[in-house]
Each structure stands twice: as C-alpha cells, then as structure tokens.
Design an enzyme around this catalytic site. Sequence first.
Site, short mmCIF file in Angstrom:
data_model
loop_
_atom_site.label_atom_id
_atom_site.label_comp_id
_atom_site.label_asym_id
_atom_site.label_seq_id
_atom_site.Cartn_x
_atom_site.Cartn_y
_atom_site.Cartn_z
N HIS A 166 3.49 5.75 -7.51
CA HIS A 166 2.21 6.22 -6.99
C HIS A 166 1.25 5.06 -6.72
O HIS A 166 0.11 5.27 -6.30
CB HIS A 166 1.61 7.20 -8.01
CG HIS A 166 0.54 8.09 -7.46
ND1 HIS A 166 -0.72 8.18 -8.02
CD2 HIS A 166 0.54 8.95 -6.41
CE1 HIS A 166 -1.45 9.04 -7.35
NE2 HIS A 166 -0.72 9.53 -6.36
N LYS A 168 -0.75 1.81 -5.15
CA LYS A 168 -1.23 1.47 -3.81
C LYS A 168 -1.89 0.10 -3.85
O LYS A 168 -2.90 -0.10 -4.54
CB LYS A 168 -2.26 2.47 -3.31
CG LYS A 168 -1.73 3.87 -3.05
CD LYS A 168 -2.17 4.82 -4.11
CE LYS A 168 -1.70 6.22 -3.79
NZ LYS A 168 -2.04 7.17 -4.88
N ASP A 173 -1.86 -13.30 1.78
CA ASP A 173 -1.91 -14.76 1.58
C ASP A 173 -2.23 -15.15 0.14
O ASP A 173 -2.66 -16.27 -0.12
CB ASP A 173 -2.93 -15.41 2.53
CG ASP A 173 -2.42 -15.49 3.96
OD1 ASP A 173 -1.22 -15.19 4.18
OD2 ASP A 173 -3.21 -15.82 4.87
N HIS A 403 -9.89 12.97 -3.59
CA HIS A 403 -8.65 12.29 -3.88
C HIS A 403 -8.88 11.05 -4.74
O HIS A 403 -7.94 10.37 -5.13
CB HIS A 403 -7.94 11.89 -2.58
CG HIS A 403 -6.51 11.47 -2.76
ND1 HIS A 403 -6.10 10.15 -2.75
CD2 HIS A 403 -5.39 12.20 -2.98
CE1 HIS A 403 -4.79 10.10 -2.94
NE2 HIS A 403 -4.33 11.33 -3.07
N LYS A 405 -9.99 8.43 -7.83
CA LYS A 405 -9.79 8.27 -9.26
C LYS A 405 -10.67 7.10 -9.71
O LYS A 405 -10.29 5.94 -9.65
CB LYS A 405 -8.32 7.97 -9.61
CG LYS A 405 -7.32 8.91 -8.89
CD LYS A 405 -6.79 8.32 -7.62
CE LYS A 405 -5.65 9.07 -6.98
NZ LYS A 405 -5.85 10.45 -6.63
N ASP A 410 -19.78 3.50 -20.10
CA ASP A 410 -21.01 2.97 -20.70
C ASP A 410 -21.94 2.30 -19.69
O ASP A 410 -22.74 1.44 -20.05
CB ASP A 410 -20.67 1.97 -21.82
CG ASP A 410 -20.25 2.68 -23.11
OD1 ASP A 410 -20.70 3.82 -23.32
OD2 ASP A 410 -19.46 2.09 -23.88
#
Length: 506
Positions: A166, A168, A173, A403, A405, A410
Amino acid sequence: MILVLVLVTFVFGMKLAFPLPDRNFAEPQHRLPPDAAGALGQVVTPLLAAHGGESAVQPLSDGRDAFAARVLMARAAQVSIDAQYYIWQDDTTGLILLDELRAAAERGVRVRLLVDDNGIPGLDALLAELDAMPTADVRIFNPFTLRNPKLVSYLFDFSRLNRRMHNKSMTVDGMATIVGGRNIGDIYFEYGEGTHYFDVDALALGPIVEDVADSFDRYWNSASAYDADLLLDPPNAPALAEAGKAARNSSVGNGYLQVVAQSRLVERLKGGAMDLEWGRAELLVDDPAKGLGKARGEDKIVARLFELVGEVETKLDLVSAYFIPGERGTEALTALVRKGAQVRVLTNALEATDVMPVHAAYMGYRKPLLEGGVSLYELRAAREEHVRRSLPEVLSGSASGLHAKVFGLDGRRAFIGSFNLDPRSAQINTEMGLLIDSPTIAASLSEQLDVPSYAYHVTLDEAGELVWTNTPQVGPPLVYHEEPNTGLLMRGLTHLISWLPVEWML
C-alpha cells in the site's frame, strides 16, 4: 467430503498450472548516490546547507498541485527516479505520468517502478514496454500468476494475494521525494467531473530522502518483488508514447497540463518562496517481509504508532479515511481521554465512504469511543468547488470522499502517509509515512477539527443513541437520528455486513 476433495484438487491444480516464477529478479539493484550537481540538486543543496542537516516538508493538499509536482520532478530528473505505488490507473493522469517516466528513461535517467499487482488493471502491455527500455525496470509486488482474469487467482492463492503493498513514494535524483496517501489516477488528483478524493502528500527534502530511498531498495529487492518480464508478455508495437500524447490532448489532460505549465515548483524552491517546514523527520515503514506475513511485530508501523499515541499529553487529532480502531485502539484512545487529553477523529460518513464493509465494522466502535470521551466527526459527501486549497482548507473542497491519513500529535508533530487506522493497514498490507516536527501542520489540522462545517459531529443523546449534527456556516444546525443522506436499503445492507466475521481483513 466430495466438495472438499474437489476444492483441494482445484487449488493444487491451479497452483501447479500457474506457479510463481522460479526466481524473483535477475539481480539486486540499489539506489544511486544523490545527484547534488543536477538541476534539482543545485536547487536543493543550498537549502540543506542553510538548515544544518534538518529535513524539510511541504504538504501537497491540492490534487492538481500534487500531480504537477510529480510531473515537474520527473522532468527535472537527470540520474534516477524510484517510484512505488499501490494503484496506478489506466486513465488520463496515470497515462501522462507513466509517459513522463518513459521520457525520463529515454533521455538516460534510470527509472525503477515498483507497483502492486492489485492496482494496475489494463496496464500490462504498457508496463512491459517501459520495462523493456534499457534504462528502465519494472517490478511487480505479490503478482497474480493468472493474468486474465486476475481475480481468479484469489481462489487458489488467497493467503499471499491478500497481502498488498500500500506504500506510495516517488524519489528523484536522491534529492527530493513525495510520500503520502495518493495513488496515481484521476480520482486522486481532483479534477474534472465525477467523484474525487481528498488526500494529502508531503514533498520532502533533506536526510529523510535517503531514508525513503533506502526503504525503496528494501522493497525493490524483497522476496515479494518480481521482474515484470518474468510475468508479462513481451511488448508488441510501441504504444506508451502515443497513449501519453492522447491523454495530454484530452480535455481533462489539457486542464492538468495548464496546472503544470503554471506551476513554479522548482523556481519557488530556488527562490526560497516555498513555505517549507524544517525540522526532524522520521520515516515509518513496514518491513517488506510483511508482504509474505513474515514481519515481526516490532517491524510494523502499528507498533510505532501505538508508542506515539501513548506519548500524547494534550491533544491527538486523527484523520483516517478508513477507521476501525479495534478493541486495542479504542482502549488506547479512551485512555488518553482519561489522562486528560483531547482526542478527535475524522473519518468518512456512510454517504461518503467507498468501502461499505469498513464503515460496517467501524459502526460497532462508535458508542464505546463516544462513551469514552472521544470526539467523532464524519465527512459529508461534499461537492463544493474550490480552485485551490491551502493546508488550512484541506478538509473541504471538491472531494466527495476522504482518502487522507494525517495525524496531529500535541500540536507539535504530524504524520502523513498511507496508513489507515484499520486491521488491514496494521497487520496485512505494507505501509509507510513521514512523522515530522511540524507545529504548522499540526495546528492547521487541529483548526480544521474545530466545529467543522464539512462534517457531521457524532454524539450520543440522553438515551444513549447516536445523533449526527451538521453545523453549516450559514443557518441553523441540522440534526439526524439515522446515518445522514442514506436510504433504508443502504443502512440495512451495512448492518447486515457488520455481522460478518471479516473485520480482521478490512
């Protein structure tokens, strides 16, 4: 007994008929050294020197900006591009970006593309063509041995194929990387007609880039990664360049290219105009052995995240598209409240989710969380149009589903990545993300959870029943006693699914 015998015969017969290749790849490969002398390196190196070895992060909350950043980084590449994605769609943005990799490889850039086999339908021929280029390589994670129809493979190899990559990331470079929640495809880049997702990526510079590059190598050379030419038919006639050209010439493609043409990412970096946040950054990433069910507990992101949650003193803000806290997570969140911390969670409402079974499992934890003092918000299926959105606007806009996350801890640190707060991210799929010292991002996230007009506030009434309250910017609050904007059939089906023993794999 006969049925069991037939099933066993089928499974073993299909495994024999469609086996995995007898080797994963011709040889291991490793990242190239950072190219400080290249076009991107000449911009980034002075910035790093001025900030004493710290890492820098720039959130990419607008989908079109996130697309433009990937295109411009690919065009600036002179030495290497390492990219790994769960989904790479056969659509306008997917074809344009795939063709950008082809163009980079054509001018001599070493391109390595690692894709999860569950998320590349329709791309076998184009991926085979890219892989056949002298300076490009494609590897496939946990491949389906039966290529068509691929999903039949689940019937005889479920335990392996249920585990997906999952992650991404895209690193160029060795100088800059993009990490976050976005896959590659139109729905993730928010443009044109139809449904779109709200999501967040982070453009990162500095030492954290080497950590991402090292992680890519671990996945690239893992036991779950296979050379594409061991699985895909050899390419026939070249088609990738033409597919990319057709995508660019489409009406949707023209819109994206206008954003790319107007973007001044490299110039803003060079001129110091980009609002980079400098500080410490930590890569949280699963051991790729998790893709075969062999990772140790301490080598999974979830272990580190529970540590971080346990360290919270005053405030925890969680944004998770798919949210199934389980008993352990519910106890961890309510324990923070008992300790005096404020805990707030934003996830999708039933009307906005694209995975009904996840919502069905989540429903069972709402009352315990609310009774424990956790504040719950559920994103409405918002469809208002905003041309551009800054981070303080990231939770509103044209997205009709969440979608992202993103976690704020704090008011000082933030996590941006691929990890959903659900059993699949915790124990089945491999995940990654960046933990960054960023009071700005954490404060912006916190601000958006202060009486959000884009979400329902879920509470309990005096009878202990759920109530959804939408407080619009104009007008009186709207109160619902059932899942808002859903029909009896949808609610009934969701409750039916909630009885199924499938939470462990959601």
